[in-house]
Scaffold this motif. Structure first.
Motif, PDB file in Angstrom:
ATOM      1  N   ARG A  57       6.553  -2.510   4.498  1.00  0.00           N
ATOM      2  CA  ARG A  57       6.429  -1.361   3.608  1.00  0.00           C
ATOM      3  C   ARG A  57       6.259  -0.078   4.417  1.00  0.00           C
ATOM      4  N   PRO A  58       6.618   1.076   3.842  1.00  0.00           N
ATOM      5  CA  PRO A  58       6.356   2.364   4.502  1.00  0.00           C
ATOM      6  C   PRO A  58       4.868   2.546   4.765  1.00  0.00           C
ATOM      7  N   LYS A  69       2.695   4.842   4.308  1.00  0.00           N
ATOM      8  CA  LYS A  69       1.819   5.458   3.308  1.00  0.00           C
ATOM      9  C   LYS A  69       1.820   4.726   1.966  1.00  0.00           C
ATOM     10  N   ARG A  70       2.486   3.593   1.888  1.00  0.00           N
ATOM     11  CA  ARG A  70       2.571   2.867   0.621  1.00  0.00           C
ATOM     12  C   ARG A  70       1.609   1.677   0.657  1.00  0.00           C
ATOM     13  N   SER A  71       0.863   1.481  -0.392  1.00  0.00           N
ATOM     14  CA  SER A  71      -0.079   0.354  -0.442  1.00  0.00           C
ATOM     15  C   SER A  71       0.679  -0.955  -0.630  1.00  0.00           C
ATOM     16  N   ASP A 124       1.558  -1.420  -4.329  1.00  0.00           N
ATOM     17  CA  ASP A 124       2.660  -0.551  -4.743  1.00  0.00           C
ATOM     18  C   ASP A 124       4.004  -1.101  -4.254  1.00  0.00           C
ATOM     19  N   ALA A 125       4.031  -1.566  -3.014  1.00  0.00           N
ATOM     20  CA  ALA A 125       5.272  -2.097  -2.455  1.00  0.00           C
ATOM     21  C   ALA A 125       5.745  -3.329  -3.211  1.00  0.00           C
ATOM     22  N   ARG A 162       7.079  -2.300  -6.694  1.00  0.00           N
ATOM     23  CA  ARG A 162       8.406  -1.700  -6.592  1.00  0.00           C
ATOM     24  C   ARG A 162       9.468  -2.768  -6.351  1.00  0.00           C
ATOM     25  N   ARG A 163       9.159  -3.748  -5.516  1.00  0.00           N
ATOM     26  CA  ARG A 163      10.129  -4.815  -5.262  1.00  0.00           C
ATOM     27  C   ARG A 163      10.409  -5.604  -6.536  1.00  0.00           C
ATOM     28  N   THR A 213      -5.365  -0.800   8.309  1.00  0.00           N
ATOM     29  CA  THR A 213      -5.887   0.366   7.606  1.00  0.00           C
ATOM     30  C   THR A 213      -7.251   0.757   8.150  1.00  0.00           C
ATOM     31  N   ARG A 248      -5.204   1.070  -0.897  1.00  0.00           N
ATOM     32  CA  ARG A 248      -4.245   0.453   0.007  1.00  0.00           C
ATOM     33  C   ARG A 248      -4.507  -1.032   0.187  1.00  0.00           C
TER      34      ARG A 248
END
Length: 220
Positions: free
Chosen positions: A66-67, A69-71, A74-75, A78-79, A138, A151
């Motif tokens: 994941r990027p 800054k993405r938790s 969230d990743a 989105r997937r 983190t 996160r």
């Protein structure tokens, strides 16, 4: 070889039924010996579940890649939503006749369902490790040391407790994805189209991931 043997087996199972096709018949159809077949597939059920093999560590890969800054959550959300949009069979939102036939074979065969849980346990283990690493990364990024937040969740300072927390989170996430996919498949198997189910599937997915974020406050 894995793909060719699995495809030959699934074709036979769809035609005759899983329980009615002996492994020897699969080996003959794939033009290999029975011992060779078992070197590739330790159990008869694995001939079907080979299609899930590439997905065992998918959730873990999503978290790891994941990027910055993405938790993790969230990743993963989105997937899953992307899978719904593209009618990925893993989300259950696919009305392709061949996919439907495969899912009926899978969910209609108790031994296959039981074997599938083994794959899901490996998914949970891989995701748990990825979440643990994400939490450590983190904490290392924070100038004040371990922190809590959207996160990764809390760090206790105890490696065993943190590993357990990651495994518990992974189990909940994998369960949410499994239940969402089963509900999508149930509706499509009952005759609804993927296009018709998609809007409500998106709403259900967003609600489910929201529940993961907030915890079980409704039932507390």
């Amino acid at each position: 070889m894995y793909q060719a043997v699995s495809d030959a087996a699934i074709a036979l199972f769809l035609e005759k039924g899983f329980e009615k096709v002996p492994v020897a018949e699969v080996a003959a159809a794939a033009e290999i010996s029975k011992p060779t077949l078992f070197r590739y597939f330790p159990a008869k059920e694995d001939l079907v579940l080979h299609r899930f093999a590439d997905h065992v560590d998918e959730a873990a890969r999503v978290v790891a890649e994941r990027p910055a800054k993405r938790s993790p959550l969230d990743a993963l959300q989105r997937r899953f939503l992307d899978g719904l949009e593209h009618r990925d069979p893993v989300t259950g939102l696919c009305d392709n006749v061949h996919v439907l036939a495969f899912h009926r074979l899978l969910y209609g065969t108790p031994s296959l369902v039981a074997r599938l849980y083994g794959y899901q346990e490996r998914s949970e283990a891989a995701l748990g490790e990825a979440l643990s690493k994400a939490a450590v990364d983190t904490s290392a990024e924070s100038p004040t040391g371990p922190r809590t937040g959207p996160r990764t969740g809390p760090r206790t300072g105890s490696p065993d407790a943190d590993a357990l927390a990651a495994r518990l989170a992974a189990g909940q996430i994998i369960a949410v994805q499994r239940i969402l996919a089963l509900e999508n498949w149930r509706r499509i198997d009952a005759g609804e189209s993927a296009e018709a189910v998609w809007p409500e599937a998106v709403v259900a997915a967003n609600r489910a991931f929201g529940q993961l974020r907030s915890g079980l406050t409704t039932y507390a």
